[in-house]
Design an enzyme around this catalytic site. Structure first.
Site, PDB file in Angstrom:
ATOM      1  CG  ASN A  13      -1.783   1.541   1.278  1.00 20.78           C
ATOM      2  OD1 ASN A  13      -1.873   2.140   0.566  1.00 20.78           O
ATOM      3  ND2 ASN A  13      -2.247   1.369   2.532  1.00 20.78           N
ATOM      4  CD1 TRP A  14       3.945   1.257  -2.686  1.00 20.44           C
ATOM      5  CD2 TRP A  14       3.675   2.648  -4.603  1.00 20.44           C
ATOM      6  NE1 TRP A  14       4.888   0.839  -3.691  1.00 20.44           N
ATOM      7  CE2 TRP A  14       4.685   1.446  -4.717  1.00 20.44           C
ATOM      8  CE3 TRP A  14       3.310   3.267  -5.869  1.00 20.44           C
ATOM      9  CZ2 TRP A  14       5.394   1.307  -5.898  1.00 20.44           C
ATOM     10  CZ3 TRP A  14       4.307   3.118  -6.863  1.00 20.44           C
ATOM     11  CH2 TRP A  14       5.099   1.959  -7.131  1.00 20.44           C
ATOM     12  CE  LYS A  15       0.027   3.242   4.831  1.00 26.30           C
ATOM     13  NZ  LYS A  15       0.244   3.420   6.164  1.00 26.30           N
ATOM     14  CG  HIS A  99      -5.600   2.005   5.065  1.00 25.69           C
ATOM     15  ND1 HIS A  99      -5.418   3.051   6.016  1.00 25.69           N
ATOM     16  CD2 HIS A  99      -4.679   1.159   4.977  1.00 25.69           C
ATOM     17  CE1 HIS A  99      -3.870   2.698   6.491  1.00 25.69           C
ATOM     18  NE2 HIS A  99      -3.503   1.580   5.828  1.00 25.69           N
ATOM     19  CD  GLU A 170      -3.275  -2.463   7.316  1.00 23.64           C
ATOM     20  OE1 GLU A 170      -2.347  -2.668   6.613  1.00 23.64           O
ATOM     21  OE2 GLU A 170      -3.698  -1.192   7.100  1.00 23.64           O
ATOM     22  N   GLY A 176       2.809   2.438  10.734  1.00 20.50           N
ATOM     23  CA  GLY A 176       3.980   3.631  10.699  1.00 20.50           C
ATOM     24  C   GLY A 176       4.551   3.795  11.896  1.00 20.50           C
ATOM     25  CB  SER A 215       5.545  -1.470  12.006  1.00 22.21           C
ATOM     26  OG  SER A 215       5.092  -0.262  12.259  1.00 22.21           O
ATOM     27  N   GLY A 236       3.148  -1.099   4.067  1.00 16.45           N
ATOM     28  CA  GLY A 236       3.078   0.255   3.964  1.00 16.45           C
ATOM     29  C   GLY A 236       4.499   0.933   3.404  1.00 16.45           C
ATOM     30  N   GLY A 237       5.188   1.225   4.334  1.00 12.48           N
ATOM     31  CA  GLY A 237       6.556   1.933   4.390  1.00 12.48           C
ATOM     32  C   GLY A 237       7.558   0.759   3.675  1.00 12.48           C
TER      33      GLY A 237
HETATM   34  P1  13P Z   1       3.143   0.431   7.670  1.00 14.47           P
HETATM   35  O1  13P Z   1       3.807  -0.987   7.069  1.00 14.47           O
HETATM   36  O2  13P Z   1       4.017   1.656   7.035  1.00 14.47           O
HETATM   37  O3  13P Z   1       3.134   0.534   9.075  1.00 14.47           O
HETATM   38  O4  13P Z   1       1.885   0.593   7.080  1.00 14.47           O
HETATM   39  C1  13P Z   1       0.786  -0.292   7.307  1.00 14.47           C
HETATM   40  C2  13P Z   1      -0.198   0.068   6.521  1.00 14.47           C
HETATM   41  O5  13P Z   1      -1.211   0.707   6.785  1.00 14.47           O
HETATM   42  C3  13P Z   1      -0.543  -0.685   5.143  1.00 14.47           C
HETATM   43  O6  13P Z   1      -1.920  -0.505   4.738  1.00 14.47           O
END
Ligand code: 13P
Length: 255
Positions: A13-15, A99, A170, A176, A215, A236-237
């Protein structure tokens, strides 16, 4: 049921990160290191403007491209919104729905439900997110909260469609923050989600992948993915770097 009967998936998920040009660059790097043999399913959900570049680059690979949101309506006066059939036509296979970052912007369980139904109707795989805040966990209402999100989010989903849904657990406190849920905490909630799905959908629920998000990185993925009900990750990250993203996929026990 043993998890070898359901798909294992890593989804990125690149956000709100990366431009179309950066997408092209990332995909070139990813393609160069994609494993050739049998592997888990790989999905990358990217900002809407990056979808064409991502789809073009990943054609004829194992990587499915997805969106990070959709609108539940088929068409009409919804300025700035994107319908599910537009995503399908653009080459998407997946769409993240509900999300916590979108819920924080006002998305309700009813909105999530309408989007899940619209995505399934269009032939997309919805990745429906759920998860509790730190306050909810500390108040001891995690399971009640998750039950509500799952039941309301999946209302009206026919039994034969539940296999096409992916659930992502999540915990908001882990997103994050660098604070991952322990493998035991993740397994406890994943098993709980599976129980709710079984009550609602019967044995078909055993085929629904339940991903962990929050994370997740190459160093903690193997421990998380070793758990019976953790079928992969929503990343995410760590999905912003091709090598880290694929290294997470290597965390699966061999099927
Ligand atoms: P992180 O992996 O950056 O914690 O984000 C998780 C997330 O929200 C994936 O949708």
């Amino acid at each position: 049921m043993n998890r070898k009967y359901r798909k294992t998936v890593i989804a990125g998920n690149w956000k709100m990160n990366k431009t179309p040009s950066e997408t092209k660059e990332f995909m070139t790097q990813l393609k160069a290191i994609l494993p050739k043999g049998r592997w888990c399913d790989v999905a990358l959900c990217v900002p809407a403007v990056c979808i064409p570049a991502a789809v073009r680059a990943m054609r004829e690979t194992r990587v499915g491209i997805g969106a990070e949101n959709c609108n539940a309506n088929a068409s009409g006066a919804y300025t700035g919104e994107i319908a599910t059939n537009m995503l399908v036509d653009a080459g998407c296979k997946y769409v993240i729905i509900g999300h916590s970052e979108r819920r924080a912007m006002g998305e309700t369980d009813a909105d999530v439900n309408a989007k899940v139904l619209a995505a399934l109707n269009a032939g997309l795989t919805p990745i429906m997110c759920c998860g509790e805040s730190l306050e909810q966990r500390q108040s001891g209402i995690t399971t009640e909260w998750i039950t509500m999100q799952i039941k309301l989010g999946l209302a009206g989903v026919p039994e034969d469609k539940i296999r096409k849904v992916i659930i992502a657990y999540e915990p908001i406190w882990a997103i994050g923050t660098g604070k991952t849920a322990t493998a035991e905490q993740a397994q406890e909630i994943h098993a709980y989600i599976r129980t709710i799905l079984r009550e609602k959908f019967g044995a078909a629920a055993d085929e629904t992948p339940i991903l962990y998000g929050g994370s997740c990185k190459p160093s903690n993925a193997p421990e998380l993915f070793a758990k019976e009900d953790v079928d992969g990750g929503l990343i995410g990250g760590a999905a912003l770097k091709a090598a880290d993203f694929l290294a997470i996929g290597k965390g699966f026990p061999q099927k």
